[in-house]
Design a protein around this motif. Structure first.
Motif, PDB file in Angstrom:
ATOM      1  N   MET A 184       0.682  -1.225   0.143  1.00 35.59           N
ATOM      2  CA  MET A 184      -0.087   0.077   0.222  1.00 35.59           C
ATOM      3  C   MET A 184       0.976   1.373  -0.083  1.00 35.59           C
ATOM      4  O   MET A 184       2.060   1.230   0.461  1.00 35.59           O
ATOM      5  CB  MET A 184      -0.864   0.065   1.209  1.00 35.59           C
ATOM      6  CG  MET A 184      -2.065  -1.188   1.397  1.00 35.59           C
ATOM      7  SD  MET A 184      -3.061  -1.150   2.831  1.00 35.59           S
ATOM      8  CE  MET A 184      -1.895  -1.810   3.999  1.00 35.59           C
ATOM      9  N   ASN A 185       0.259   2.277  -0.569  1.00 33.40           N
ATOM     10  CA  ASN A 185       1.005   3.559  -0.460  1.00 33.40           C
ATOM     11  C   ASN A 185       0.130   4.532   0.553  1.00 33.40           C
ATOM     12  O   ASN A 185      -0.866   4.908   0.224  1.00 33.40           O
ATOM     13  CB  ASN A 185       1.077   4.070  -1.943  1.00 33.40           C
ATOM     14  CG  ASN A 185       1.864   5.529  -1.888  1.00 33.40           C
ATOM     15  OD1 ASN A 185       2.069   6.140  -0.894  1.00 33.40           O
ATOM     16  ND2 ASN A 185       1.827   5.991  -3.215  1.00 33.40           N
ATOM     17  N   LEU A 193       5.136   0.397   9.401  1.00 30.40           N
ATOM     18  CA  LEU A 193       4.276   0.251   8.105  1.00 30.40           C
ATOM     19  C   LEU A 193       5.522  -0.044   7.111  1.00 30.40           C
ATOM     20  O   LEU A 193       5.615  -0.839   6.119  1.00 30.40           O
ATOM     21  CB  LEU A 193       3.573   1.368   7.641  1.00 30.40           C
ATOM     22  CG  LEU A 193       2.253   1.237   8.278  1.00 30.40           C
ATOM     23  CD1 LEU A 193       1.430   2.760   8.072  1.00 30.40           C
ATOM     24  CD2 LEU A 193       1.389   0.342   8.020  1.00 30.40           C
ATOM     25  N   HIS A 234       5.446  -1.279   2.873  1.00 28.65           N
ATOM     26  CA  HIS A 234       4.743  -0.301   2.478  1.00 28.65           C
ATOM     27  C   HIS A 234       5.240   0.806   2.191  1.00 28.65           C
ATOM     28  O   HIS A 234       6.324   1.289   2.726  1.00 28.65           O
ATOM     29  CB  HIS A 234       3.428  -0.080   3.181  1.00 28.65           C
ATOM     30  CG  HIS A 234       2.730  -1.254   3.687  1.00 28.65           C
ATOM     31  ND1 HIS A 234       1.619  -1.866   2.799  1.00 28.65           N
ATOM     32  CD2 HIS A 234       2.725  -2.103   4.927  1.00 28.65           C
ATOM     33  CE1 HIS A 234       1.325  -3.121   3.552  1.00 28.65           C
ATOM     34  NE2 HIS A 234       1.704  -3.039   4.575  1.00 28.65           N
ATOM     35  N   GLU A 235       4.776   1.487   1.146  1.00 28.96           N
ATOM     36  CA  GLU A 235       5.408   2.831   0.892  1.00 28.96           C
ATOM     37  C   GLU A 235       4.754   3.922   1.610  1.00 28.96           C
ATOM     38  O   GLU A 235       3.429   4.039   1.506  1.00 28.96           O
ATOM     39  CB  GLU A 235       4.965   3.066  -0.576  1.00 28.96           C
ATOM     40  CG  GLU A 235       5.778   4.484  -1.329  1.00 28.96           C
ATOM     41  CD  GLU A 235       5.776   4.683  -2.591  1.00 28.96           C
ATOM     42  OE1 GLU A 235       5.835   5.859  -3.117  1.00 28.96           O
ATOM     43  OE2 GLU A 235       5.168   3.669  -3.260  1.00 28.96           O
ATOM     44  N   ILE A 259      -2.870  -2.552   9.605  1.00 25.46           N
ATOM     45  CA  ILE A 259      -2.850  -2.797   8.437  1.00 25.46           C
ATOM     46  C   ILE A 259      -3.873  -3.640   7.888  1.00 25.46           C
ATOM     47  O   ILE A 259      -4.588  -3.318   6.769  1.00 25.46           O
ATOM     48  CB  ILE A 259      -1.531  -3.990   8.390  1.00 25.46           C
ATOM     49  CG1 ILE A 259      -0.089  -3.214   8.486  1.00 25.46           C
ATOM     50  CG2 ILE A 259      -1.411  -4.380   6.998  1.00 25.46           C
ATOM     51  CD1 ILE A 259       1.040  -3.940   8.576  1.00 25.46           C
ATOM     52  N   GLN A 283      -6.237  -2.388   4.944  1.00 29.50           N
ATOM     53  CA  GLN A 283      -6.877  -3.346   3.734  1.00 29.50           C
ATOM     54  C   GLN A 283      -8.375  -3.615   3.719  1.00 29.50           C
ATOM     55  O   GLN A 283      -8.754  -3.579   2.481  1.00 29.50           O
ATOM     56  CB  GLN A 283      -6.193  -4.578   3.854  1.00 29.50           C
ATOM     57  CG  GLN A 283      -4.789  -4.912   3.859  1.00 29.50           C
ATOM     58  CD  GLN A 283      -4.014  -6.033   4.287  1.00 29.50           C
ATOM     59  OE1 GLN A 283      -4.602  -6.687   5.160  1.00 29.50           O
ATOM     60  NE2 GLN A 283      -2.656  -6.242   4.029  1.00 29.50           N
TER      61      GLN A 283
END
Length: 369
Positions: free
Chosen positions: A1-2, A25, A30-31, A361, A365
């Protein structure tokens, strides 16, 4: 994910925002971009920091600061925009209108806090708290909400999409500090905001009482010192006599390295506002470092301390009892070690940030799904 995290209020090394959420994160691949007050753009802990100017006054921050934050936010292509300040709620609504997924991180029950803010005139507190509550109802049902305390979920049961993500410690570094640091059996530790409402003057009087009995206890007192403490005779005398060490606010790594030398961890908040129904994160951090704890006798705190037998819960206004339990720990080092060990085991199993990060997280999602 960003994921794009945004704050116009907090420092760029804030423990919950940067150390736990953003760095956590990023460690899961994740970005992560953090838009926050900083000296320059940089990459730290694999987190891309987009710098906002620092503002000295509230008015300039909530006008120019928010406008700059909005411009940077809209220039990013994030899957989720995670906001950390109440003043950013209008930005959250704009992001929602433009089709972005928005999460608001509720660090505190703001209307309840406003009712006890000393810098707000007493006549204004109640109507201001009412207005904030009204605006929160307008805005928070249009975005997802992460809550830092279980009690917030009870007060905000009208929120449609919410998730409690407790502000628990990242225990690995704290446990390493504990194992590599020599403790001082006469050193009482506290880290956090230093104010009368957080019980610091009561603790100082209790330690003074012990010292008058011939026990040379000292107080490691780390954090910003409020005026109601700094101007008190007891605090000034303790600093001048050398048994209060008060270096001010420090980066978390430095502050906890100093607390690791202590024998006891203190969190004696007064029964005011959110304190009663909110976990003091420092209690779990002390436990992670193997320190027995002395905390306020609130039901929420008592449930943890008595269940795991890792310290004492006392009346935060009772100087004599506070002095007694501090003296007990000093005079019974083996029992102190046993309590500290039980607390450390409890944190490892039940009260660590890794568990909360997974909840965050999964919540992200679900929003994307």
């Amino acid at each position: 994910m960003n994921i794009i995290h945004i704050s116009t209020v907090h420092p760029n090394n804030d423990t919950r925002i940067f150390e736990k959420e953003c760095s956590g994160l990023a460690s899961k691949d994740h970005e992560v971009t953090l838009i926050i007050q900083s000296d320059c753009d940089e990459i730290r802990n694999n987190v891309k920091i987009k710098a906002l100017p620092r503002y000295s006054g509230r008015l300039s921050r909530i006008t120019f600061g928010i406008l700059r934050a909005a411009r940077k936010a809209f220039s990013e292509k994030g899957d989720i925009y995670h906001l950390h300040d109440p003043e950013l709620l209008p930005l959250g609504l704009l992001l929602r209108v433009s089709g972005r997924r928005v999460v608001y991180d509720m660090h505190e029950n703001l209307p309840e806090q406003i009712r006890t803010k000393h810098w707000i005139h007493p006549l204004i507190r109640k109507p201001l708290a009412f207005f904030i509550s009204f605006f929160e109802r307008l805005s928070l049902n249009r975005m997802a909400v992460v809550m830092a305390e279980k009690s917030y979920a009870d007060h905000y049961n009208w929120v449609k999409r919410g998730q409690v993500v407790l502000n628990l410690p990242t225990v690995d570094k704290l446990m390493q500090l504990a194992s590599s640091t020599q403790k001082n059996s006469l050193l009482v530790g506290y880290i956090g905001s230093i104010s009368q409402s957080r019980g610091l003057l009561t603790v100082i009087e209790a330690i003074r009482k012990i010292r008058e009995d011939g026990i040379a206890a000292k107080f490691e007192c780390i954090g910003n010192v409020s005026r109601d403490v700094s101007t008190s005779k007891a605090y000034q005398q303790g600093v001048n006599e050398g048994w209060i060490h008060s270096p001010g606010r420090m980066p978390p790594s430095q502050g906890w390295a100093m607390i690791a030398r202590c024998h006891i961890g203190i969190a004696l908040l007064k029964p005011i506002g959110n304190y009663i129904d909110s976990y003091p994160t420092k209690m779990f951090e002390y436990m992670a470092m193997g320190l027995p704890v002395v905390v306020s006798d609130f039901p929420l705190y008592r449930d943890v301390v008595e269940r795991h037998q890792c310290g004492f819960c006392v009346d935060p206004n009772d100087i004599d009892t506070i002095a007694y339990v501090i003296r007990f720990f000093i005079e019974n080092p083996q029992k102190s070690i046993e309590m500290g060990t039980r607390g450390q085991n409890a944190v490892r199993s039940y009260y660590c940030w890794n568990i909360e990060l997974e909840k965050l997280i999964i919540f992200y999602q679900a929003l994307l799904a």
